[in-house]
Scaffold this motif. Structure first.
Motif, PDB file in Angstrom:
ATOM      1  N   PHE A 190      14.477   1.301  49.929  1.00  0.00           N
ATOM      2  CA  PHE A 190      15.594   0.415  50.419  1.00  0.00           C
ATOM      3  C   PHE A 190      15.254  -0.891  50.447  1.00  0.00           C
ATOM      4  CE2 PHE A 190      18.732  -1.537  52.689  1.00  0.00           C
ATOM      5  CZ  PHE A 190      20.066  -1.053  52.207  1.00  0.00           C
ATOM      6  N   PRO A 191      15.636  -1.886  49.903  1.00  0.00           N
ATOM      7  CA  PRO A 191      16.950  -2.124  49.118  1.00  0.00           C
ATOM      8  C   PRO A 191      16.909  -1.860  47.543  1.00  0.00           C
ATOM      9  CG  PRO A 191      16.290  -4.054  49.613  1.00  0.00           C
ATOM     10  CD  PRO A 191      15.305  -3.211  50.138  1.00  0.00           C
ATOM     11  N   ARG A 192      15.462  -1.611  47.157  1.00  0.00           N
ATOM     12  CA  ARG A 192      15.421  -1.289  45.838  1.00  0.00           C
ATOM     13  C   ARG A 192      14.169  -0.642  45.645  1.00  0.00           C
ATOM     14  NH1 ARG A 192      11.300  -4.036  43.862  1.00  0.00           N
ATOM     15  NH2 ARG A 192      10.500  -6.233  44.849  1.00  0.00           N
ATOM     16  N   PRO A 193      14.014   0.133  44.308  1.00  0.00           N
ATOM     17  CA  PRO A 193      12.920   0.983  44.107  1.00  0.00           C
ATOM     18  C   PRO A 193      11.474  -0.013  44.440  1.00  0.00           C
ATOM     19  CG  PRO A 193      14.377   1.428  42.444  1.00  0.00           C
ATOM     20  CD  PRO A 193      14.841   0.173  43.283  1.00  0.00           C
ATOM     21  N   GLY A 194      10.525   0.789  45.009  1.00  0.00           N
ATOM     22  CA  GLY A 194       9.382   0.082  45.049  1.00  0.00           C
ATOM     23  C   GLY A 194       9.396  -0.629  46.611  1.00  0.00           C
ATOM     24  N   MET A 195      10.323  -0.782  47.241  1.00  0.00           N
ATOM     25  CA  MET A 195      10.247  -1.284  48.654  1.00  0.00           C
ATOM     26  C   MET A 195      11.057  -0.308  49.767  1.00  0.00           C
ATOM     27  SD  MET A 195      12.126  -5.303  48.087  1.00  0.00           S
ATOM     28  CE  MET A 195      11.759  -5.674  49.521  1.00  0.00           C
ATOM     29  N   TRP A 196      10.016  -0.066  50.722  1.00  0.00           N
ATOM     30  CA  TRP A 196      10.354   1.053  51.633  1.00  0.00           C
ATOM     31  C   TRP A 196      10.738   0.376  53.074  1.00  0.00           C
ATOM     32  CZ3 TRP A 196       9.941   6.158  50.142  1.00  0.00           C
ATOM     33  CH2 TRP A 196       9.328   6.451  48.903  1.00  0.00           C
ATOM     34  N   SER A 197      11.704   0.888  53.714  1.00  0.00           N
ATOM     35  CA  SER A 197      12.455   0.899  54.966  1.00  0.00           C
ATOM     36  C   SER A 197      12.361   1.764  55.990  1.00  0.00           C
ATOM     37  CB  SER A 197      13.622   0.336  54.779  1.00  0.00           C
ATOM     38  OG  SER A 197      13.861  -0.824  53.887  1.00  0.00           O
ATOM     39  N   ILE A 198      12.130   1.665  57.172  1.00  0.00           N
ATOM     40  CA  ILE A 198      12.049   2.426  58.097  1.00  0.00           C
ATOM     41  C   ILE A 198      13.438   3.119  58.367  1.00  0.00           C
ATOM     42  CG2 ILE A 198      11.695   3.043  60.819  1.00  0.00           C
ATOM     43  CD1 ILE A 198       9.310   1.126  60.522  1.00  0.00           C
ATOM     44  N   ALA A 199      13.779   4.456  58.511  1.00  0.00           N
ATOM     45  CA  ALA A 199      14.928   5.013  58.653  1.00  0.00           C
ATOM     46  C   ALA A 199      14.829   6.276  59.598  1.00  0.00           C
ATOM     47  CB  ALA A 199      15.418   5.508  57.312  1.00  0.00           C
ATOM     48  N   PHE A 200      16.111   6.306  60.272  1.00  0.00           N
ATOM     49  CA  PHE A 200      16.069   7.564  61.167  1.00  0.00           C
ATOM     50  C   PHE A 200      16.965   8.630  60.395  1.00  0.00           C
ATOM     51  CE2 PHE A 200      15.519   3.778  63.753  1.00  0.00           C
ATOM     52  CZ  PHE A 200      14.474   4.451  64.388  1.00  0.00           C
ATOM     53  N   VAL A 201      16.629   9.950  60.601  1.00  0.00           N
ATOM     54  CA  VAL A 201      17.560  10.962  60.068  1.00  0.00           C
ATOM     55  C   VAL A 201      18.442  11.311  61.142  1.00  0.00           C
ATOM     56  CG1 VAL A 201      17.593  13.258  59.248  1.00  0.00           C
ATOM     57  CG2 VAL A 201      15.748  11.913  58.554  1.00  0.00           C
ATOM     58  N   THR A 202      19.820  11.019  60.862  1.00  0.00           N
ATOM     59  CA  THR A 202      20.979  11.508  61.846  1.00  0.00           C
ATOM     60  C   THR A 202      21.684  12.558  61.570  1.00  0.00           C
ATOM     61  OG1 THR A 202      22.321  10.094  60.541  1.00  0.00           O
ATOM     62  CG2 THR A 202      21.103   8.974  62.393  1.00  0.00           C
ATOM     63  N   HIS A 203      21.507  13.148  60.293  1.00  0.00           N
ATOM     64  CA  HIS A 203      22.074  14.690  59.995  1.00  0.00           C
ATOM     65  C   HIS A 203      21.318  15.130  59.183  1.00  0.00           C
ATOM     66  CE1 HIS A 203      25.186  17.766  59.571  1.00  0.00           C
ATOM     67  NE2 HIS A 203      25.957  17.072  60.723  1.00  0.00           N
ATOM     68  N   GLU A 204      21.040  16.375  59.143  1.00  0.00           N
ATOM     69  CA  GLU A 204      20.118  17.274  58.285  1.00  0.00           C
ATOM     70  C   GLU A 204      21.008  17.749  57.158  1.00  0.00           C
ATOM     71  OE1 GLU A 204      17.106  17.310  58.090  1.00  0.00           O
ATOM     72  OE2 GLU A 204      16.400  16.814  60.169  1.00  0.00           O
ATOM     73  N   GLN A 205      22.351  18.244  57.432  1.00  0.00           N
ATOM     74  CA  GLN A 205      23.250  18.917  56.447  1.00  0.00           C
ATOM     75  C   GLN A 205      24.638  18.338  56.425  1.00  0.00           C
ATOM     76  OE1 GLN A 205      22.756  22.948  57.079  1.00  0.00           O
ATOM     77  NE2 GLN A 205      20.674  23.150  56.164  1.00  0.00           N
ATOM     78  N   PRO A 206      24.950  17.124  56.066  1.00  0.00           N
ATOM     79  CA  PRO A 206      26.205  16.711  56.020  1.00  0.00           C
ATOM     80  C   PRO A 206      27.004  17.159  54.849  1.00  0.00           C
ATOM     81  CG  PRO A 206      24.840  14.920  55.174  1.00  0.00           C
ATOM     82  CD  PRO A 206      23.833  16.123  55.437  1.00  0.00           C
ATOM     83  N   THR A 207      27.791  18.328  55.171  1.00  0.00           N
ATOM     84  CA  THR A 207      28.400  19.080  53.978  1.00  0.00           C
ATOM     85  C   THR A 207      29.376  18.475  53.408  1.00  0.00           C
ATOM     86  OG1 THR A 207      27.867  21.237  55.466  1.00  0.00           O
ATOM     87  CG2 THR A 207      29.425  21.274  53.642  1.00  0.00           C
ATOM     88  N   ILE A 208      30.004  17.651  54.101  1.00  0.00           N
ATOM     89  CA  ILE A 208      31.088  16.940  53.155  1.00  0.00           C
ATOM     90  C   ILE A 208      30.567  15.947  52.420  1.00  0.00           C
ATOM     91  CG2 ILE A 208      31.099  15.188  55.288  1.00  0.00           C
ATOM     92  CD1 ILE A 208      34.357  14.943  54.782  1.00  0.00           C
ATOM     93  N   PHE A 209      29.733  15.484  52.518  1.00  0.00           N
ATOM     94  CA  PHE A 209      28.908  14.421  51.514  1.00  0.00           C
ATOM     95  C   PHE A 209      28.300  15.195  50.555  1.00  0.00           C
ATOM     96  CE2 PHE A 209      28.902  11.563  55.629  1.00  0.00           C
ATOM     97  CZ  PHE A 209      29.908  10.808  55.151  1.00  0.00           C
ATOM     98  N   SER A 210      27.675  16.179  50.858  1.00  0.00           N
ATOM     99  CA  SER A 210      26.826  17.205  49.744  1.00  0.00           C
ATOM    100  C   SER A 210      27.779  17.619  48.812  1.00  0.00           C
ATOM    101  CB  SER A 210      26.115  18.311  50.264  1.00  0.00           C
ATOM    102  OG  SER A 210      25.065  17.745  51.321  1.00  0.00           O
ATOM    103  N   GLU A 211      28.795  18.163  49.206  1.00  0.00           N
ATOM    104  CA  GLU A 211      29.822  18.451  48.413  1.00  0.00           C
ATOM    105  C   GLU A 211      30.402  17.553  47.430  1.00  0.00           C
ATOM    106  OE1 GLU A 211      33.065  20.430  50.704  1.00  0.00           O
ATOM    107  OE2 GLU A 211      31.773  22.266  51.111  1.00  0.00           O
ATOM    108  N   ALA A 212      30.698  16.215  48.081  1.00  0.00           N
ATOM    109  CA  ALA A 212      31.225  15.058  47.298  1.00  0.00           C
ATOM    110  C   ALA A 212      29.973  14.719  46.204  1.00  0.00           C
ATOM    111  CB  ALA A 212      31.527  14.024  48.004  1.00  0.00           C
ATOM    112  N   ILE A 213      29.007  14.594  46.580  1.00  0.00           N
ATOM    113  CA  ILE A 213      27.948  14.212  45.526  1.00  0.00           C
ATOM    114  C   ILE A 213      27.498  15.235  44.585  1.00  0.00           C
ATOM    115  CG2 ILE A 213      25.522  13.253  45.317  1.00  0.00           C
ATOM    116  CD1 ILE A 213      25.881  11.876  48.126  1.00  0.00           C
ATOM    117  N   GLY A 214      27.457  16.370  45.001  1.00  0.00           N
ATOM    118  CA  GLY A 214      27.176  17.651  44.035  1.00  0.00           C
ATOM    119  C   GLY A 214      25.719  18.013  44.237  1.00  0.00           C
ATOM    120  N   LYS A 215      25.041  17.762  45.419  1.00  0.00           N
ATOM    121  CA  LYS A 215      23.745  18.095  45.417  1.00  0.00           C
ATOM    122  C   LYS A 215      23.587  17.774  47.215  1.00  0.00           C
ATOM    123  CE  LYS A 215      21.512  13.602  44.695  1.00  0.00           C
ATOM    124  NZ  LYS A 215      20.384  12.890  43.640  1.00  0.00           N
ATOM    125  N   PRO A 216      22.544  18.746  47.767  1.00  0.00           N
ATOM    126  CA  PRO A 216      22.129  18.328  49.110  1.00  0.00           C
ATOM    127  C   PRO A 216      21.714  17.046  49.442  1.00  0.00           C
ATOM    128  CG  PRO A 216      21.138  20.474  48.299  1.00  0.00           C
ATOM    129  CD  PRO A 216      21.525  19.594  46.869  1.00  0.00           C
TER     130      PRO A 216
END
Length: 269
Positions: A190-216
């Motif tokens: 982020f914000p583009r391929p090749g550039m990396w940013s620090i992030a925090f995982v806040t939820h391992e399995q957000p089912t509502i988003f996984s179903e909307a996107i179609g993948k885990p």
């Protein structure tokens, strides 16, 4: 025809007998010592002469950067104490007026001068005492029950409850009390391929988003620097996440220091 040949010989004659020689391009140091060197000397890498003014400015900046973290910390603490003491200062003022009246002395004006500073200092001391007592009780059974009851009552208030819940979760995450909010520190592109940013995982399995996107996917929070309380939330695939060995505290320190404070690998042993 004869006239053209004569003009050509006149043009070439001054250069007869001269052997062409190859001259390599001059280096920047040669140019600096040659003609025009005065101008190029201004752009050279030679150190400037140390003067009393330059040494004074350097020492001033060094002292400023050394004391700036302490000053900012004290400023933030004073702002927080003043904000919380706003509700205490009227009571402190009334208490001081009562003391003067009880001593049969005319009460001074506590809104100006040294008496105003007396009210502010007394309020700060009272707030520190209250915070210490609250922190002590929160570790005991009675304090935990009282805090749970107060939080439940406040969360039932429409509008205010949602705001309180959001602020409480954010404070618990930043203070390390709730380790489930910031589960682990990772890196994402982020914000583009090749550039990396620090992030925090806040939820391992957000089912509502996984179903909307179609993948885990997993929820990641990418904080901004130097204020990690703001940032963006992304839903990314687990295989797009790169694990790190940083703790939440180390990552927050890295962000708030503009990337200057990087934990050493030896500290993890």
């Amino acid at each position: 025809m004869m006239a053209r040949a004569t003009r050509r010989s006149v043009f070439i004659s001054p250069f007869k007998g001269l052997r062409p020689t190859f001259q390599p391009p001059k280096s920047p140091s040669d140019l600096a010592t040659g003609p025009g060197g005065r101008f190029l000397g201004l752009m050279s890498d030679t150190p400037e002469k140390s003067t009393f003014a330059s040494r004074l400015g350097h020492n001033f900046l060094t002292g400023l950067f050394l004391l700036l973290p302490v000053g900012l910390t004290l400023y933030v603490v004073s702002v927080l104490l003043d904000l919380m003491g706003t509700f205490i200062q009227p009571a402190i003022k009334d208490g001081l007026v009562w003391l003067w009246t009880y001593a049969e002395q005319p009460a001074p004006d506590f809104t100006v001068g040294l008496y105003r500073q007396l009210v502010v200092i007394s309020s700060a001391l009272v707030m520190i005492f209250i915070l210490v007592i609250v922190g002590y009780l929160s570790k005991r059974l009675f304090g935990k029950v009282l805090h749970r009851w107060f939080a439940t009552a406040l969360e039932r208030i429409p509008g205010l409850g949602a705001l309180y819940g959001t602020i409480r979760q954010m404070v618990d995450a930043l203070s390390g009390r709730n380790k489930d909010t910031f589960r682990r520190v990772v890196m994402v592109e982020f914000p583009r391929p090749g550039m990396w940013s620090i992030a925090f995982v806040t939820h391992e399995q957000p089912t509502i988003f996984s179903e909307a996107i179609g993948k885990p996917v997993v929820n990641v929070f990418i904080p901004a620097a130097p204020a990690p309380t703001t940032g963006v939330i992304l839903q990314v695939s687990p295989d797009e996440v790169r694990e790190t060995k940083l703790t939440v505290g180390e990552a927050l320190g890295l962000l708030m220091s503009f990337g200057a404070v990087v934990p050493k690998p030896a500290s993890k042993e």
